[in-house]
Design a protein around this motif. Sequence first.
Motif, PDB file in Angstrom:
ATOM      1  N   TYR A  90      13.730  57.576 -19.124  1.00  0.00           N
ATOM      2  CA  TYR A  90      13.025  57.841 -20.401  1.00  0.00           C
ATOM      3  C   TYR A  90      11.924  57.046 -20.697  1.00  0.00           C
ATOM      4  CZ  TYR A  90      15.329  53.395 -22.232  1.00  0.00           C
ATOM      5  OH  TYR A  90      15.995  52.257 -22.784  1.00  0.00           O
ATOM      6  N   ARG A  94       8.474  58.132 -22.495  1.00  0.00           N
ATOM      7  CA  ARG A  94       8.005  57.439 -23.431  1.00  0.00           C
ATOM      8  C   ARG A  94       6.558  56.811 -23.220  1.00  0.00           C
ATOM      9  NH1 ARG A  94      12.154  53.670 -26.256  1.00  0.00           N
ATOM     10  NH2 ARG A  94      11.353  51.869 -25.157  1.00  0.00           N
ATOM     11  N   TYR A 166       8.629  63.199 -26.297  1.00  0.00           N
ATOM     12  CA  TYR A 166       9.211  62.228 -26.823  1.00  0.00           C
ATOM     13  C   TYR A 166      10.586  62.257 -27.508  1.00  0.00           C
ATOM     14  CZ  TYR A 166       9.246  58.516 -30.686  1.00  0.00           C
ATOM     15  OH  TYR A 166       9.437  57.637 -31.337  1.00  0.00           O
ATOM     16  N   LYS A 170      13.946  59.955 -26.391  1.00  0.00           N
ATOM     17  CA  LYS A 170      14.659  59.449 -27.436  1.00  0.00           C
ATOM     18  C   LYS A 170      16.261  59.889 -27.320  1.00  0.00           C
ATOM     19  CE  LYS A 170      13.863  57.061 -30.543  1.00  0.00           C
ATOM     20  NZ  LYS A 170      13.660  55.507 -30.480  1.00  0.00           N
ATOM     21  N   GLU A 173      17.636  58.067 -24.006  1.00  0.00           N
ATOM     22  CA  GLU A 173      17.833  56.605 -24.517  1.00  0.00           C
ATOM     23  C   GLU A 173      19.048  56.602 -25.173  1.00  0.00           C
ATOM     24  OE1 GLU A 173      15.452  52.857 -26.676  1.00  0.00           O
ATOM     25  OE2 GLU A 173      14.818  54.740 -27.125  1.00  0.00           O
ATOM     26  N   ILE A 237      15.884  61.415 -34.298  1.00  0.00           N
ATOM     27  CA  ILE A 237      15.730  60.129 -33.944  1.00  0.00           C
ATOM     28  C   ILE A 237      16.334  59.105 -34.343  1.00  0.00           C
ATOM     29  CG2 ILE A 237      13.881  58.190 -34.432  1.00  0.00           C
ATOM     30  CD1 ILE A 237      11.518  60.231 -34.131  1.00  0.00           C
ATOM     31  N   GLU A 241      19.506  56.645 -32.980  1.00  0.00           N
ATOM     32  CA  GLU A 241      19.690  55.247 -33.087  1.00  0.00           C
ATOM     33  C   GLU A 241      20.876  54.888 -33.536  1.00  0.00           C
ATOM     34  OE1 GLU A 241      17.422  52.953 -32.635  1.00  0.00           O
ATOM     35  OE2 GLU A 241      15.776  54.195 -32.156  1.00  0.00           O
TER      36      GLU A 241
END
Length: 272
Positions: A90, A94, A166, A170, A173, A237, A241
Amino acid sequence: MGDKRATPTAVKQLSRWIRSRSVRQLVTMASIAAFIFLILLKLFVKNYTYFYIAAQLAHSIGILVLIYKLTITKTCSGLSLKTQELTAIYLIIRLVSHFTFTRDIYIVLDSITLVSTLWVIYMIRFKLKNTYLKELDNMPLYYVLVPCLIIAVIGNPGSGIIGLLYMFSKTIEAISVLPQLRLIQNAKVVEPFTAHYVFALGVARFFSCANWIYMIIDTKGAILTGIGRGQLYLIVILLAEVVQTFILTDFCYYYIKSVVEGQSMMRLPSMV
């Protein structure tokens, strides 16, 4: 001389008090503490970019702990090679996105983390492979990569291949730590340096999540209204998170608990 029985230290008293609390009370106290900390950060930190930098620094500290473990103890026992490989994947993706969208401190931080991660992978694969617990690090990478790719396609912001990459980075990750947690679950016992590393990842996720919270506040909800206009990548996104934070919250709880109780080896319940 009289009775010289030692008076309990403040740490022991705190540990005893914490152990006497119920799980609900502990969760409530942790939530309140995190909320207060976020408010203090908002008051004293004016640029939310600093939260991203803090997250990257926390991750870097975790990598430094791994480097210390590998060079001093000469063992990679307890470390997941697959989590390190997912981290490298990742980060590479990124970095490609950063070179397209922005060229600033993000590239420097990610580059440093990538180089360190590649070194850790090299040590596990070649120099210290005899101490690698391969049988416990048994989560297939396609369990992570395939669902992440599907989600990235759905949440592609329409920026072509770069936008897709991208989103892919994400989502990877968000769950890259799962193989490490799976290994820990299999082993049942967490070595100190490994515990420090995973806790550092938890701290990094906290600051990264704080970064997005304050972005939403400072933009007066513009990010959320963008979702209503069909910008699905924002959902990806934000969910990424949240997923990362919740995945590591449970581990961080047991980590802090073991530190307060003075345990040299961290032990987890049957499920992580």
